[in-house]
Write an enzyme that holds these catalytic residues in place. Structure first.
Site, PDB file in Angstrom:
ATOM      1  N   ASN A  96      33.797  29.005  39.975  1.00 51.84           N
ATOM      2  CA  ASN A  96      32.894  30.151  40.053  1.00 51.84           C
ATOM      3  C   ASN A  96      32.138  30.119  41.392  1.00 51.84           C
ATOM      4  OD1 ASN A  96      30.763  32.001  39.713  1.00 51.84           O
ATOM      5  ND2 ASN A  96      30.630  31.568  37.510  1.00 51.84           N
ATOM      6  N   ASP A 118      33.964  42.639  43.906  1.00 54.15           N
ATOM      7  CA  ASP A 118      33.530  43.557  42.852  1.00 54.15           C
ATOM      8  C   ASP A 118      32.232  44.243  43.281  1.00 54.15           C
ATOM      9  OD1 ASP A 118      32.552  44.730  40.474  1.00 54.15           O
ATOM     10  OD2 ASP A 118      33.594  43.246  39.257  1.00 54.15           O
TER      11      ASP A 118
END
Lengths: 213, 213
Positions: A96, A118
């Protein structure tokens, strides 16, 4: 990007430790050992199916590349590409982005790429955008002094937001392009997403920003 | 913009000293006297035919506006507009932007507008662009601390250049729009040029930048 459930992906990733780094926390501060040389390390945060990072590695054999991708199913596609390419200077990391500090120390990384991140368009999701100030702070802690972020996106809102976020953080803006594919920029390596959406007529926005000490 | 020869323009301008400031150097450091109040002064550098500055003055009676325009023929058109509008808070100045220091002192101006400035696309003409560093330095010497430049253009190259120039100067970027007419921006007052070229489908780029002390 849609994330299909690929139950076999985890098993496949474990079969290729030479491409997908296992136990990355053990390499913190000494990533040159992983590549067996002292070349600069460039990382792409959100590497997707790996077309960009593999293309960059092929074009720049004197630079080491690491593609960071959280989603295991997508990473498995990137792995297929690496197996095919057989390049010594590119590897993948299944972690992550918010936890990069667990795996990298100051000066480990010379440059960071953000491609088609994103956009998280809702205001309440601002903190998830990879150009939010907390991420800029995180990147600064693992980059060399004067390190750069190279950023491209087709999302107008994310680009507008990011220009302001970079400025508020005190970063120096360089080489802005508001229509990359119709600019004089040479050596652009397209991501899968970039090829698809620029083909539909979307403009690609790009800039480079540098940390200032 | 094309500059037609208008031999009568100089004579007309002299007939309206209440609108076109004569002997502007005498007002340096005391522009509030010209307007007869202590309201903030906003200037537009390159005011053209004056549609923007007149529209802003009508919409914001508590702000004083000054349109700076070098070309007398164009200024005469702006003057016609002012005569028609009969507004107490907008005036014109027929001087060269490069000589603003002759007419304004530090803190005389609260905000500076640049609208559709000449892009001077050739690299050898960079120093003529109104967002070149020498102009940013000049504006800083006449603006209040923390003063802002509000900039819009349809010229992609000039906008890209200007973002970098603002950043290199250490200015803080705010409210970037890469497609002003399709953004949520309210209260936009179009210039003559803006109406014409946005009507042809050109995107309008806009940003605000602030000097940091």
């Amino acid at each position: 990007m849609r994330f299909r459930n690929k139950p076999w992906a985890g098993e496949k990733i474990r079969q290729y430790p030479q491409y997908v780094i296992s136990e990355p926390e053990t390499h913190k501060g000494k990533w040159h050992e992983v590549f067996g040389n002292a070349n600069p390390l460039h990382i792409e945060v959100g590497t997707g199916k790996g077309r960009f990072i593999t293309g960059m590695a092929a074009a720049n054999p004197d630079i080491n590349y690491l593609g960071v991708e959280l989603h295991m199913g997508v990473l498995a596609s990137a792995l297929d590409r690496l197996i095919e390419a057989e390049l010594p200077n590119v590897k993948l990391l299944n972690v992550n982005a918010a936890e990069l500090l667990s795996y990298f120390a100051k000066n480990d990384i010379s440059r960071l790429y953000l491609n088609f991140s994103d956009p998280w368009p809702k205001t309440r999701h601002e903190k998830r955008r990879l150009t939010y100030k907390s991420f800029l702070d995180l990147y600064e802690q693992i980059l060399i002094d004067g390190g750069e972020i190279h950023f491209k996106t087709d999302n107008q809102g994310l680009f507008e937001y990011s220009l302001v976020s970079f400025s508020e953080y005190g970063m120096l803006l360089k080489n802005v392009s508001l229509d990359l594919h119709n600019s004089g920029f040479e050596g652009n390596i397209m991501t899968e997403y970039e090829e698809k959406f620029s083909g539909k007529g979307n403009r690609i926005y790009r800039c480079e920003v540098q940390y200032q000490s």
